[in-house]
Design a protein around this motif. Sequence first.
Motif, mmCIF file in Angstrom:
data_model
loop_
_atom_site.group_PDB
_atom_site.id
_atom_site.type_symbol
_atom_site.label_atom_id
_atom_site.label_comp_id
_atom_site.label_asym_id
_atom_site.label_seq_id
_atom_site.Cartn_x
_atom_site.Cartn_y
_atom_site.Cartn_z
ATOM 1 N N PRO A 1 42.296 51.644 35.129
ATOM 2 C CA PRO A 1 41.049 52.363 35.133
ATOM 3 C C PRO A 1 41.423 53.997 34.267
ATOM 4 N N ALA A 2 40.584 55.036 34.445
ATOM 5 C CA ALA A 2 40.613 56.336 33.858
ATOM 6 C C ALA A 2 42.083 56.812 34.146
ATOM 7 N N ARG A 3 42.926 57.213 33.489
ATOM 8 C CA ARG A 3 43.838 57.575 34.082
ATOM 9 C C ARG A 3 44.920 58.989 33.826
ATOM 10 N N ALA A 4 44.985 59.732 33.659
ATOM 11 C CA ALA A 4 46.245 61.060 33.365
ATOM 12 C C ALA A 4 47.747 61.011 33.948
ATOM 13 N N CYS A 5 48.777 61.400 33.355
ATOM 14 C CA CYS A 5 50.096 61.340 33.388
ATOM 15 C C CYS A 5 50.397 62.611 33.438
ATOM 16 N N GLY A 6 51.299 63.828 34.455
ATOM 17 C CA GLY A 6 52.247 64.593 33.657
ATOM 18 C C GLY A 6 53.477 64.810 34.724
ATOM 19 N N GLU A 7 53.797 66.247 34.782
ATOM 20 C CA GLU A 7 55.476 66.176 34.628
ATOM 21 C C GLU A 7 55.141 67.724 35.812
ATOM 22 N N ALA A 8 55.411 67.426 37.042
ATOM 23 C CA ALA A 8 55.505 68.488 38.290
ATOM 24 C C ALA A 8 56.255 67.938 38.891
ATOM 25 N N ARG A 9 56.952 69.434 39.636
ATOM 26 C CA ARG A 9 57.759 69.637 40.782
ATOM 27 C C ARG A 9 57.140 68.849 41.747
ATOM 28 N N LEU A 10 57.774 67.836 42.287
ATOM 29 C CA LEU A 10 57.329 66.707 43.635
ATOM 30 C C LEU A 10 58.160 67.337 44.735
ATOM 31 N N ALA A 11 57.122 67.234 45.979
ATOM 32 C CA ALA A 11 57.578 68.056 47.606
ATOM 33 C C ALA A 11 59.245 67.679 47.691
ATOM 34 N N ARG A 12 59.442 66.776 47.593
ATOM 35 C CA ARG A 12 60.933 66.487 47.622
ATOM 36 C C ARG A 12 61.724 66.330 46.226
ATOM 37 N N ASP A 13 63.083 66.412 46.158
ATOM 38 C CA ASP A 13 63.658 66.462 44.897
ATOM 39 C C ASP A 13 63.985 64.775 45.144
ATOM 40 N N VAL A 14 64.121 63.886 45.749
ATOM 41 C CA VAL A 14 64.785 62.909 45.719
ATOM 42 C C VAL A 14 63.728 61.756 44.936
ATOM 43 N N LEU A 15 61.856 62.647 45.347
ATOM 44 C CA LEU A 15 60.539 61.624 44.813
ATOM 45 C C LEU A 15 61.123 61.771 42.947
ATOM 46 N N LYS A 16 60.285 60.768 42.810
ATOM 47 C CA LYS A 16 60.432 60.745 40.673
ATOM 48 C C LYS A 16 59.286 61.001 40.627
ATOM 49 N N VAL A 17 58.033 59.785 41.214
ATOM 50 C CA VAL A 17 57.011 59.917 41.040
ATOM 51 C C VAL A 17 55.969 59.666 41.892
ATOM 52 N N GLU A 18 54.325 60.168 42.064
ATOM 53 C CA GLU A 18 53.213 60.383 43.205
ATOM 54 C C GLU A 18 52.316 59.731 41.914
ATOM 55 N N ILE A 19 51.181 58.684 43.103
ATOM 56 C CA ILE A 19 50.299 58.447 41.721
ATOM 57 C C ILE A 19 48.888 58.986 42.914
ATOM 58 N N ILE A 20 47.748 59.517 42.722
ATOM 59 C CA ILE A 20 47.052 59.643 43.622
ATOM 60 C C ILE A 20 45.813 59.260 43.138
ATOM 61 N N VAL A 21 44.765 58.075 43.629
ATOM 62 C CA VAL A 21 43.905 57.275 43.549
ATOM 63 C C VAL A 21 42.597 57.121 44.198
ATOM 64 N N THR A 22 41.871 57.166 43.019
ATOM 65 C CA THR A 22 40.302 57.164 43.141
ATOM 66 C C THR A 22 39.545 55.435 42.909
ATOM 67 N N ALA A 23 39.400 54.979 44.511
ATOM 68 C CA ALA A 23 38.573 53.794 43.617
ATOM 69 C C ALA A 23 37.029 53.260 44.267
ATOM 70 N N ALA A 24 36.197 52.678 44.236
ATOM 71 C CA ALA A 24 34.737 52.215 44.431
ATOM 72 C C ALA A 24 35.531 51.065 45.546
ATOM 73 N N LEU A 25 34.600 50.853 46.428
ATOM 74 C CA LEU A 25 34.713 49.836 47.462
ATOM 75 C C LEU A 25 34.262 48.570 46.969
ATOM 76 N N LYS A 26 34.729 47.511 47.283
ATOM 77 C CA LYS A 26 34.192 46.367 46.651
ATOM 78 C C LYS A 26 32.797 46.263 46.693
ATOM 79 N N PRO A 27 31.780 45.028 45.997
ATOM 80 C CA PRO A 27 30.665 45.113 46.432
ATOM 81 C C PRO A 27 30.474 44.022 48.104
#
Length: 114
Positions: free
Chosen positions: A88-114
């Motif tokens: 997919p088109a993708r971007a990756c950046g550095e951010a403070r996440l909601a909790r200190d133990v979290l190292k990664v968060e991923i947000i996805v947008t997808a099309a429905l299967k035809p």
Amino acid sequence: MIDRKHISARMSKIVTHNSVVYLCGQVGAGETVAEQTRDCLSRIDALLEEAGSGREHILQAIVWLRDMADFAEMNAVWDAWVPAGHAPARACGEARLARDVLKVEIIVTAALKP
């Protein structure tokens, strides 16, 4: 029509509109960024399946890392997960996440299967 699933006062985990699926940010369990990424992607798989989509239908992904030093480790898991020819088109950046133990968060947008 807008369809929302797993609705709470704050957010919906899945929102579908005009054949497009929007997932809320997903995080995973584990000690390492690789473990958290694998778990996060497993959760994305389950939500996409429930919505009537799948990995090969992802349009865009936004990846947030607590520390960009983890970029290569996260990418190793990501690259094994994305179906060949369906990146997919993708971007990756550095951010403070909601909790200190979290190292990664991923947000996805997808099309429905035809």
